[in-house]
Design an enzyme around this catalytic site. Structure first.
Site, short mmCIF file in Angstrom:
data_model
loop_
_atom_site.label_atom_id
_atom_site.label_comp_id
_atom_site.label_asym_id
_atom_site.label_seq_id
_atom_site.Cartn_x
_atom_site.Cartn_y
_atom_site.Cartn_z
N GLY A 1 0.85 -1.19 0.00
CA GLY A 1 0.00 0.00 0.00
C GLY A 1 0.88 1.23 0.00
O GLY A 1 1.06 1.92 -1.01
N TYR B 1 -0.14 8.04 15.52
CA TYR B 1 1.03 7.30 15.97
C TYR B 1 2.34 8.08 15.89
O TYR B 1 3.40 7.50 15.65
CB TYR B 1 1.19 5.92 15.30
N CYS C 1 -9.60 21.49 18.34
CA CYS C 1 -9.46 21.57 19.78
C CYS C 1 -8.98 20.25 20.37
O CYS C 1 -9.72 19.55 21.06
CB CYS C 1 -10.80 21.98 20.38
N GLU C 2 -7.75 19.89 20.07
CA GLU C 2 -7.09 18.69 20.62
C GLU C 2 -5.60 19.03 20.63
O GLU C 2 -5.09 19.52 19.62
CB GLU C 2 -7.26 17.47 19.69
C1 LIG Z 1 -2.61 -2.73 5.54
C2 LIG Z 1 -2.35 -4.02 4.89
C3 LIG Z 1 -1.47 -4.09 3.81
C4 LIG Z 1 -0.69 -2.89 3.28
O1 LIG Z 1 0.32 -2.48 4.14
P1 LIG Z 1 1.37 -1.35 3.65
O2 LIG Z 1 2.22 -1.16 4.85
O3 LIG Z 1 0.60 -0.14 3.30
O4 LIG Z 1 2.13 -1.91 2.51
C5 LIG Z 1 -1.32 -5.31 3.20
N1 LIG Z 1 -1.97 -6.42 3.63
C6 LIG Z 1 -2.80 -6.39 4.67
C7 LIG Z 1 -3.50 -7.62 5.09
C8 LIG Z 1 -3.02 -5.20 5.36
O5 LIG Z 1 -3.84 -5.17 6.40
#
Ligand SMILES: *Cc1c(COP(=O)(O)O)cnc(C)c1O
Length: 404
Positions: free
Chosen positions: A270, A311, A338-339
């Protein structure tokens, strides 16, 4: 993406002009960077041509997902909503895998009807549910099972998912039982072993360890998996001197693994696909001076980008125009909410800023807009995709009327 004559450009477009035309805040993505990321990702692993399923949750803009599909990727989805978006973007169902610990009846039913590649199950109860639904539809469904490899990803604890105290996957003992169970089932077929140990992983060693765990486990299970889904998690560099993942070493480890097992590898990246393609453009509303620091109050807030508040993530901040002298004061960039956690960064040696100046928060393409909310009844920003000098509105700014 660079400064030309002191102006920051995203591809061939001046940030200044974007702000003038569309107002702020803006989520802005570079198509060229997206294309390069996908090309590089493929190149890193080209010897075994994996199926690359973009983890939709990192960025759920349908128009962006469509571009990602055109560049050859499938999708990893974690809800019926994401599955619908992936299909709407034209992704072939045979390139869609479905992950998550809490898939509901209607989600599983939808996945079966759409004939996606794999449902990656994460518990015995889920497998029984999939089997029941498949039986009622008189179908045989391909599934994967997610193993919890008890491997420390050496990343932030909030985004670590592969240790035994995490809710994800099943342990080895349960997995072995489930192999037996699925062998006796008429409606499910176990085809995939999946893992995903966490996100923003910049050390290749956890991946090596994970592959060793898989090797030992497959030997013990003595089962032929058509697919091995290694998940995502590849880390990117968020600051100038930050490290990022060594893909060469990860690739070597996988190739060694594949000498023993002839499975098709699936990845679910991702962040590494979209993280560095995105900028959040913001205007300074006020500057509030105090003894110790200057608060730069922006028109973006934690509802637009929650990673720092959620995080402690650190994003680079740049001025849209490089014109001021360096200030001696410490700047704290904050939002109007407001945080006290509504802050993005505290920096020294930033150029002198004044009210109405524009800044950019960098590397917000992943888990930026997709994690945004309407907290404080703030409408969500517009999203733009830049291709050279072309500006595409890929999502309109939310209207106040839609919130009321
Ligand atoms: C969130 C997730 C990803 C992607 O993670 P990245 O760190 O964005 O590459 C892939 N597989 C599963 C099952 C996830 O929950």
């Amino acid at each position: 993406m660079k400064y030309i004559n002191k102006n920051f450009l995203i591809e061939k477009v001046k940030v200044l002009n974007l702000a003038k035309r569309f107002n702020t805040p803006i989520y802005c993505y570079s198509y060229k960077q997206l294309k390069n990321n996908i090309r590089d990702f493929k190149k890193n692993f080209k010897s075994f041509s994996p199926l690359i399923c973009f983890a939709i949750k990192a960025n759920t803009n349908v128009n962006l997902i469509r571009e990602i599909r055109k560049l050859g990727l499938g999708a990893d989805v974690v809800s019926i909503g994401e599955m619908m978006k992936a299909l709407k973007a034209g992704i072939n169902p045979k390139k869609i895998v479905f992950s998550g610990v809490g898939k509901t009846y209607s989600e599983i039913s939808y996945a079966i009807d759409k004939k996606i590649l794999l449902i990656n199950a994460e518990s015995k109860s889920e497998i029984i549910e999939i089997e029941k639904i498949a039986k009622s539809k008189k179908k045989i469904i391909d599934i994967g099972i997610r193993l919890n490899p008890n491997t420390d990803a050496k990343t932030l604890s909030q985004i670590s998912t592969g240790k035994k105290e995490n809710k994800f996957g099943v342990n080895e003992k349960t997995f072995l039982e489930l192999i037996k169970y699925s062998k006796n089932s008429k409606n499910i077929k176990l085809k995939c072993l999946s893992v995903h140990i966490g996100s923003q992983i910049i050390d290749h060693k956890p991946y090596e360890k994970m592959l060793k765990v898989l090797d030992k486990f497959i030997k013990k299970a003595n089962y032929k998996f058509e697919f091995i889904d290694l998940g995502g998690g590849m880390g990117i560099s968020y600051n100038y001197n930050n490290k990022k993942l060594n893909y060469k070493k990860y690739n070597i480890a996988i190739k060694k693994f594949l000498k023993k097992y002839k499975s098709k590898i699936i990845f679910e990246p991702g962040r590494s696909i979209v993280g560095n393609i995105g900028f959040l453009i913001s205007k300074i509303i006020y500057i509030k001076e105090s003894d110790k620091k200057n608060f730069i109050i922006l028109d973006v807030a934690m509802n637009d980008l929650i990673r720092p508040a959620l995080y402690g993530a650190k994003h680079r901040i740049l001025p849209a125009q490089k014109i001021g002298k360096i200030s001696k004061k410490t700047y704290e960039f904050v939002g109007p909410i407001c945080e006290s956690t509504d802050r993005f960064a505290t920096v020294k040696k930033f150029q002198k800023l004044k009210e109405k100046d524009l800044i950019l928060i960098c590397d917000v393409g992943a888990y930026g807009m997709s994690l945004s909310s309407n907290y404080n009844s703030r409408p969500k920003p517009i999203e733009l995709l830049i291709k050279g000098s072309k500006i595409n509105i890929i999502k309109k700014r939310q209207k106040l009327i839609d919130l009321i």
